[in-house]
Design an enzyme around this catalytic site. Sequence first.
Site, PDB file in Angstrom:
ATOM      1  N   CYS A  61       0.799  -1.225   0.000  1.00 17.36           N
ATOM      2  CA  CYS A  61       0.000   0.000   0.000  1.00 17.36           C
ATOM      3  C   CYS A  61       0.834   1.279   0.000  1.00 17.36           C
ATOM      4  CB  CYS A  61      -0.916   0.027   1.223  1.00 17.36           C
ATOM      5  SG  CYS A  61      -2.040  -1.370   1.316  1.00 17.36           S
ATOM      6  N   HIS A  79      -8.842   3.503  -2.152  1.00 14.87           N
ATOM      7  CA  HIS A  79      -7.426   3.230  -1.895  1.00 14.87           C
ATOM      8  C   HIS A  79      -6.862   2.390  -3.046  1.00 14.87           C
ATOM      9  CE1 HIS A  79      -3.778   1.893  -0.136  1.00 14.87           C
ATOM     10  NE2 HIS A  79      -4.231   0.995   0.720  1.00 14.87           N
ATOM     11  N   CYS A 102       0.030   2.679   6.672  1.00 16.97           N
ATOM     12  CA  CYS A 102       0.280   1.318   7.130  1.00 16.97           C
ATOM     13  C   CYS A 102       0.564   0.456   5.907  1.00 16.97           C
ATOM     14  CB  CYS A 102      -0.909   0.774   7.916  1.00 16.97           C
ATOM     15  SG  CYS A 102      -2.453   0.688   6.975  1.00 16.97           S
TER      16      CYS A 102
END
Length: 403
Positions: A91, A359, A389
């Site tokens: 991510c 996202h 994160c």
Amino acid sequence: MTEAFIYDAIRTPRGRGRPDGALHEVTALRLSALVLDGLRSRNGLDGPVLEDVIWGNATQVGEQGGCLARSAVLASGLAETIPGLSINRFCASGLEAVMLGAAQLQGGLGQAYVAGGVEMMSRVPMGSDGAAIAVDPSLALPRHFVPQGIAADLIATKHGISRCAADAYAVESQARAARAWEEDRFAPSILPVTDINGLTILERDEALRPGTDREALAALTPSFREMGEQMPGFDAVALMRYPELERIEHIHHAGNSSAIVDGAAGVLVGSKGFGEALGLRPRARIRAMARIGSEPTIMLTGPVPVTERVLEQAGMEIGDIDLFEVNEAFSSVVLRFLQAFDPDPGKVNVNGGAIAMGHPLGATGAMLLGTLLDELERSDKSTGLVTLCVASGMGVAMILERV
């Protein structure tokens, strides 16, 4: 040491990450090339002016495999003498790409980089590339692997975060994102997506649900309860690692978790001399960068220790930061950040985040950087921090300072 400056940041609108999404027919290659061409035209990046293009994406298989970064350079109007590097820090790939470019600048390698990332989640499903930590029992069992949704619920359980608090945060994210779009706060960075005929396909984030309220969210079923409590029983795995907990409270659902979307974003990073040569004015300097590893079962707690590290590297305290962008992977991630540092909530994700807008894994870090920079300028603030994160237990952070 050479200072690294950010000169520009752009992103596409985020499209729903499913077959009926506006960007579903657009390939990862084409969306990436569109962003590269946007940066080229906005900043006059003609000829061999870049040292490299560093491009992140989390699922490097199929059309997102085979060093997509180099393919995107060749599909764009950038000079073919500019190479490309694909990277994967899940991510945080988009932010990590910027950090790698900045670090190489600081070390004296080159004068400018384009960095960012892409994720076409409607075309290349998350997890379709496999992952050793998930499928290899020699690693998954001793490390107590659980999916991210279970980890998010584990954070909530361990740190006393209720579903009511998670839902309230999600409602606020939707409201802030809707207000930001209404006030054109994203306008400086948005690059509309067009088809091959030049017709606009998407010019606004598609996953927004501006009418969301707590009553609607309260009716949603927890998304990860079944996989936790029944087959394959991931709650039992998590409790083996955290035996002090009696059970896992499942509080996350589609409304207080990040939306699955498509999108791409890019950032132009360069030295002072690069800007002077091209007549470009830097918008911010990169003051500090950090990345850490964290416990992999709970996995998504990285923003707390990596923020501590990046503040230490910058010689700053939490109160010195004017604005924060903390990726909204799940409500509990941001609520844990707020719990740990107690910043003014009005300084954190002021224009909403991934719960409202989505996202797109490999692109999100670069998107957040652009959002932070635009808001620092709009509100005439000086210093901002962005953090994400990361799957498998990692965290990444950067501090920007306007110039």
